[in-house]
Design a protein around this motif. Structure first.
Motif, mmCIF file in Angstrom:
data_model
loop_
_atom_site.group_PDB
_atom_site.id
_atom_site.type_symbol
_atom_site.label_atom_id
_atom_site.label_comp_id
_atom_site.label_asym_id
_atom_site.label_seq_id
_atom_site.Cartn_x
_atom_site.Cartn_y
_atom_site.Cartn_z
ATOM 1 N N ALA A 151 -1.099 14.406 56.855
ATOM 2 C CA ALA A 151 -1.671 16.059 56.662
ATOM 3 C C ALA A 151 -0.277 16.717 56.256
ATOM 4 N N SER A 152 0.752 16.257 56.973
ATOM 5 C CA SER A 152 2.083 17.151 56.873
ATOM 6 C C SER A 152 2.698 16.474 55.397
ATOM 7 N N TYR A 153 2.523 15.345 55.192
ATOM 8 C CA TYR A 153 3.095 14.858 53.880
ATOM 9 C C TYR A 153 2.387 15.570 52.590
ATOM 10 N N LYS A 154 0.973 15.620 52.702
ATOM 11 C CA LYS A 154 0.307 16.223 51.794
ATOM 12 C C LYS A 154 0.678 17.646 51.372
ATOM 13 N N GLN A 155 0.981 18.304 52.573
ATOM 14 C CA GLN A 155 1.389 19.692 52.396
ATOM 15 C C GLN A 155 2.712 19.826 51.642
ATOM 16 N N ASN A 156 3.505 18.667 51.838
ATOM 17 C CA ASN A 156 5.004 19.036 51.391
ATOM 18 C C ASN A 156 5.369 17.777 50.375
ATOM 19 N N CYS A 157 4.725 17.058 49.757
ATOM 20 C CA CYS A 157 5.046 15.959 49.092
ATOM 21 C C CYS A 157 5.480 16.321 47.598
ATOM 22 N N GLU A 158 4.989 17.251 47.006
ATOM 23 C CA GLU A 158 5.380 17.821 45.674
ATOM 24 C C GLU A 158 7.056 18.267 45.963
ATOM 25 N N ARG A 159 7.058 19.089 47.109
ATOM 26 C CA ARG A 159 8.441 19.585 47.310
ATOM 27 C C ARG A 159 9.484 18.631 47.658
ATOM 28 N N ASP A 160 9.116 17.616 48.385
ATOM 29 C CA ASP A 160 10.242 16.719 48.973
ATOM 30 C C ASP A 160 10.558 15.780 47.625
ATOM 31 N N ILE A 161 9.177 15.469 46.975
ATOM 32 C CA ILE A 161 9.667 14.688 45.734
ATOM 33 C C ILE A 161 10.574 15.461 44.767
ATOM 34 N N ALA A 162 10.470 16.923 44.857
ATOM 35 C CA ALA A 162 11.204 17.632 43.549
ATOM 36 C C ALA A 162 12.734 17.698 44.212
ATOM 37 N N ILE A 163 12.797 17.903 45.287
ATOM 38 C CA ILE A 163 14.238 17.758 45.763
ATOM 39 C C ILE A 163 15.069 16.418 45.570
ATOM 40 N N CYS A 164 14.195 15.329 46.136
ATOM 41 C CA CYS A 164 15.140 14.049 45.480
ATOM 42 C C CYS A 164 15.156 14.038 44.100
ATOM 43 N N VAL A 165 14.231 14.501 43.311
ATOM 44 C CA VAL A 165 14.196 14.287 41.800
ATOM 45 C C VAL A 165 15.456 15.176 41.219
ATOM 46 N N LEU A 166 15.457 16.638 41.996
ATOM 47 C CA LEU A 166 16.558 17.472 41.238
ATOM 48 C C LEU A 166 18.137 16.922 41.557
ATOM 49 N N ALA A 167 17.875 16.383 42.791
ATOM 50 C CA ALA A 167 19.352 15.878 43.071
ATOM 51 C C ALA A 167 19.839 14.721 42.249
ATOM 52 N N LEU A 168 18.981 13.592 42.117
ATOM 53 C CA LEU A 168 19.202 12.663 41.362
ATOM 54 C C LEU A 168 19.289 13.009 39.718
ATOM 55 N N ALA A 169 18.914 14.041 39.342
ATOM 56 C CA ALA A 169 18.860 14.342 38.062
ATOM 57 C C ALA A 169 19.959 15.343 37.598
ATOM 58 N N THR A 170 20.690 15.798 38.591
ATOM 59 C CA THR A 170 21.863 16.651 38.204
ATOM 60 C C THR A 170 23.053 16.218 38.886
ATOM 61 N N GLY A 171 22.880 15.589 40.238
ATOM 62 C CA GLY A 171 24.170 15.239 40.677
ATOM 63 C C GLY A 171 24.817 16.681 41.613
ATOM 64 N N ILE A 172 23.991 17.553 41.642
ATOM 65 C CA ILE A 172 24.647 18.522 42.434
ATOM 66 C C ILE A 172 24.619 18.552 43.894
ATOM 67 N N ARG A 173 25.517 18.933 44.653
ATOM 68 C CA ARG A 173 25.829 18.983 46.103
ATOM 69 C C ARG A 173 24.847 19.542 46.950
ATOM 70 N N LEU A 174 24.737 19.066 48.106
ATOM 71 C CA LEU A 174 23.873 19.286 49.007
ATOM 72 C C LEU A 174 23.821 21.102 49.262
ATOM 73 N N SER A 175 24.862 21.306 49.590
ATOM 74 C CA SER A 175 24.860 22.797 49.666
ATOM 75 C C SER A 175 24.217 23.829 48.491
ATOM 76 N N GLU A 176 24.718 23.010 47.220
ATOM 77 C CA GLU A 176 24.227 23.792 46.085
ATOM 78 C C GLU A 176 22.669 23.606 45.844
ATOM 79 N N LEU A 177 22.213 22.499 46.134
ATOM 80 C CA LEU A 177 20.524 22.207 46.189
ATOM 81 C C LEU A 177 20.093 23.277 47.287
#
Length: 353
Positions: free
Chosen positions: A184-210
């Motif tokens: 239930a928690s995963y379904k609530q947040n899956c799009e957000r969690d995937i977007a976080i990982c994708v944006l980090a992998l697709a830009t290389g920005i720092r954690l603080s910048e993210l």
């Protein structure tokens, strides 16, 4: 950990340190140093001053009474003894501090002495003192070659197709590992969690910048994101096109699922006690660790940064382009990715018949 929490921790540390450290802190704040960096500096000064007192090198009852004269007259031998103390210090896992950790401590002391002897200004316009013992102190050299380090790092990267395998795992396989409550928690947040990982992998920005990015900083039409780099400089960073579907998915559900009536500008948010809240650095780190551990290798957002840099180096063979994408002012740090790519090239050559 978010900025406000770091500021609170800084104030707690400053309460136990001499007044000239607060002046250093204010100076660095005025020069746009991040609260996380400043907190690390303050931790280093607490450790160093505590060592001076414990070793009876400076005879004061507590570190908040550390006099400037003690720093002015500090001997090179004392600093070298402190380096040896750091080199032999054990972490909670009983491992010694890395040479990078020792060098961070020395660099923090370098910054303090530079402030006291060059940057600080008293009523008469002069610095606190002029003798800078830290000019004589050398940093430790790496205990392994860049090529060796690159091989170690390459095993923990999601280069090439591996990043797509990881995202597919998050979408398809990870839910099968969960209990009903976890699902239930995963379904609530899956799009957000995937977007976080994708944006980090697709830009290389720092954690603080993210973590500090706002929704208006993301431009999906131009595939860019605006971030505040180290030193407070604004930068517009290109985003790799493969990430677009995942970022769109999150943006489409962000407001309806998280914001309700709230007016939160943060790009990545969570629901906390019925209201939207910006995700902290710690929350993002924990999220990445959770999914990557299930994938088979524990990763960090910084490893995502390494992944982007390695893929970009392989595609462009340009240290300048990689440094610009990462927001680095020089190409010194990008030599690492040259070695990683060379290792991959050797591996590919070995498979030729």
């Amino acid at each position: 950990m978010d900025q406000q929490r770091y500021l609170e921790l800084c104030e707690k540390q400053l309460a136990n340190l001499p007044d000239y450290i607060r002046k250093f802190y204010i100076n660095r704040q005025a020069n746009a140093y991040s609260s996380a960096t400043l907190y690390q500096y303050l931790q280093e000064y607490v450790r160093f001053f505590t060592w001076l007192v414990d070793e009876q090198i400076v005879a004061v009852p507590s570190i908040d009474q550390m006099p400037l004269t003690a720093l002015e007259k500090m001997k090179l031998e004392d600093i070298e003894l402190y380096k040896i103390f750091l080199m032999n210090k054990r972490k909670q896992n009983n491992h010694k501090l890395s040479f990078q950790a020792v060098n961070r401590s020395i660099n923090a002391l370098n910054a303090l002495w530079y402030f006291l002897t060059i940057e600080a200004e008293q009523a008469d316009g002069e610095p606190y003192f002029y003798r800078n013992v830290m000019k004589k102190v050398k940093l430790l050299k790496a205990s392994e070659t860049m090529a060796t380090r690159s091989r170690h790092i390459s095993k923990q990267l999601l280069t090439g197709e591996k990043k797509h395998d990881f995202i597919t795992f998050m979408q398809v396989d990870y839910p099968n590992l969960l209990s009903n409550r976890q699902l239930a928690s995963y379904k609530q947040n899956c799009e957000r969690d995937i977007a976080i990982c994708v944006l980090a992998l697709a830009t290389g920005i720092r954690l603080s910048e993210l973590a500090q990015a706002n929704i208006n900083d993301l431009n999906l039409e131009q595939l860019t994101i605006t971030v505040i780099r180290k030193g407070g400089q604004q930068d517009t960073v290109p985003i790799a096109p493969w990430s677009l579907p995942f970022l769109r998915d999150y943006c489409q559900i962000r407001k309806s699922r998280y914001l309700k009536e709230d007016n939160e500008q943060a790009l990545f948010v969570s629901r906390y006690r019925g209201s939207a809240k910006r995700m902290s650095n710690y929350a993002i780190e924990k999220l990445v660790a959770k999914y990557s551990e299930a994938f088979g290798v524990r990763l960090t957002p910084h490893k995502f940064r390494h992944t982007l840099a390695t893929d970009l180096m392989a595609a462009t063979h340009s240290e300048t382009i990689v440094a610009t994408q990462l927001g680095q002012t020089t190409t010194q740090a990008t030599h690492l990715y040259t070695h990683v790519v060379a290792d991959e090239q050797r591996s590919a050559m070995d498979q030729l018949e």
